[in-house]
Write an enzyme that holds these catalytic residues in place. Structure first.
Site, PDB file in Angstrom:
ATOM      1  N   HIS A   1       0.840  -1.208   0.000  1.00  0.00           N
ATOM      2  CA  HIS A   1       0.000   0.000   0.000  1.00  0.00           C
ATOM      3  C   HIS A   1       0.876   1.261   0.000  1.00  0.00           C
ATOM      4  O   HIS A   1       0.560   2.247  -0.664  1.00  0.00           O
ATOM      5  CB  HIS A   1      -0.896   0.031   1.245  1.00  0.00           C
ATOM      6  CG  HIS A   1      -1.866  -1.095   1.347  1.00  0.00           C
ATOM      7  ND1 HIS A   1      -1.717  -2.126   2.247  1.00  0.00           N
ATOM      8  CD2 HIS A   1      -3.019  -1.343   0.677  1.00  0.00           C
ATOM      9  CE1 HIS A   1      -2.733  -2.956   2.128  1.00  0.00           C
ATOM     10  NE2 HIS A   1      -3.540  -2.525   1.182  1.00  0.00           N
TER      11      HIS A   1
ATOM     12  N   GLN B   1     -18.032  -8.067   0.397  1.00  0.00           N
ATOM     13  CA  GLN B   1     -17.142  -8.851  -0.455  1.00  0.00           C
ATOM     14  C   GLN B   1     -16.585 -10.096   0.232  1.00  0.00           C
ATOM     15  O   GLN B   1     -15.727 -10.764  -0.335  1.00  0.00           O
ATOM     16  CB  GLN B   1     -16.015  -7.973  -1.009  1.00  0.00           C
ATOM     17  CG  GLN B   1     -14.995  -7.500   0.008  1.00  0.00           C
ATOM     18  CD  GLN B   1     -14.068  -6.442  -0.593  1.00  0.00           C
ATOM     19  OE1 GLN B   1     -14.429  -5.290  -0.807  1.00  0.00           O
ATOM     20  NE2 GLN B   1     -12.830  -6.839  -0.896  1.00  0.00           N
TER      21      GLN B   1
HETATM   22  O1  PAF Z   1      -8.398  -4.386  -2.612  1.00  0.00           O
HETATM   23  C1  PAF Z   1      -9.024  -4.056  -1.581  1.00  0.00           C
HETATM   24  O2  PAF Z   1      -8.444  -3.730  -0.547  1.00  0.00           O
HETATM   25  C2  PAF Z   1     -10.539  -4.068  -1.610  1.00  0.00           C
HETATM   26  O3  PAF Z   1     -11.024  -5.104  -2.387  1.00  0.00           O
HETATM   27  C3  PAF Z   1     -11.146  -2.717  -2.035  1.00  0.00           C
HETATM   28  C4  PAF Z   1     -10.752  -2.341  -3.455  1.00  0.00           C
HETATM   29  C5  PAF Z   1     -10.684  -1.632  -1.067  1.00  0.00           C
HETATM   30  C6  PAF Z   1     -12.675  -2.783  -1.990  1.00  0.00           C
HETATM   31  O4  PAF Z   1     -13.148  -3.055  -0.710  1.00  0.00           O
END
Ligand code: PAF
Length: 280
Positions: free
Chosen positions: A37, A61
């Site tokens: 990140h 998700q």
């Molecule tokens: O890649 C991620 O961390 C997640 O899938 C995202 C894009 C923040 C969506 O919740």
């Protein structure tokens, strides 16, 4: 770094920045920020005026048997990283702020979401697309940064933006690896010492497939076989899929060509890891 929990504040800040002629950059995350990140944020920092990150562990998700409850959360550490990387604004909504009620309207991703990851994580990409669509609407027009490690997610987001006319420009950020090749992931923190020693076999396997292709192998099944054989040398790693696919639709190609994605998923005990390399 300024942290805001309200959608209205986020939208007001990005709107004001655009009015003042500043380019807005946005990196959506689920927190548990690591050097991957950080590299994405540093990349974004060089390109935009107002840099926004979001931290939200999106329940839509996660499948019912997945790691939503145990997903690593450390807001103070995450905000420290955002500050160090020069993020201007961090959107940290509560679950009630994002989904005060379960959304009655959701995005449904087509065939692309049924392949590879979709087989093991039904509904996952619908949940990703739905939250990313909402975040994009709150942030507004911007450059939006996504890691290449989640290659299928990147393809889903690109497809969503193209098909539904979102104004965001999607920027892919290269995967960051440990010195032994293991792709950085928030889930690496769950690996036992033994599993951690075994995990880099995934990257070695992808490299072996890539080398076979560079040496002239053009049969997708043969490229895959070279890589699978390597994974099979590591008993702690249970392969879920290892496949060469087209970069947009994640469909199987007739011949192995530059630009295609060699993607892998495996479980090490309860930990599920994914990785990929692009043929180039
Ligand atoms: O890649 C991620 O961390 C997640 O899938 C995202 C894009 C923040 C969506 O919740």
């Amino acid at each position: 770094v300024r942290a805001v929990a309200s959608s209205a504040e986020l939208a007001a800040a990005t709107t004001a920045a655009r009015k003042a002629g500043r380019l807005v950059g946005f990196h959506p995350t689920m927190g548990a920020l690591h050097a991957g990140h950080r590299a994405n944020l540093a990349h974004a920092r060089r390109e935009v005026g107002l840099l926004v990150a979001s931290i939200f562990v999106n329940p839509l998700q996660f499948g019912p048997r997945e790691d939503l409850a145990t997903y690593p959360r450390d807001l103070d550490a995450d905000l420290g990283i955002c500050a160090a990387e020069g993020v201007d604004l961090v959107f940290v909504p509560s679950e009630r702020e994002m989904w005060p009620r379960p959304p009655g309207v959701r995005l449904c991703v087509g065939d692309l979401a049924q392949r590879l990851e979709g087989v093991y994580r039904p509904g996952h990409f619908d949940g990703v697309a739905t939250v990313v669509a909402k975040l994009f609407n709150l942030v507004g027009p911007c450059r939006a940064y996504f890691g290449e490690k989640d290659a299928q997610q990147l393809a889903v987001v690109r497809r969503m933006v193209a098909d539904l006319g979102f104004p965001q420009v999607i920027v892919a950020c290269p995967t960051v690896r440990e010195p032994d090749g293991l792709a950085l992931s928030s889930r690496n923190a769950y690996l036992s010492a033994g599993q951690r020693r075994a995990a880099p076999v995934l990257h070695r396997a992808l490299e072996a497939g890539l080398t076979a292709w560079r040496d002239g192998e053009r049969d997708p099944a043969a490229v895959e076989r070279v890589a699978v054989k390597l994974v099979e040398t590591e008993p702690a790693v249970e392969l879920q899929y290892l496949a060469l696919v087209e970069p947009d639709g994640f469909t199987p190609p007739a011949t192995a060509e530059a630009g295609q994605v060699l993607a892998v998923a495996a479980s090490l005990g309860a930990v599920r890891l994914i990785d990929n390399l692009v043929l180039r």
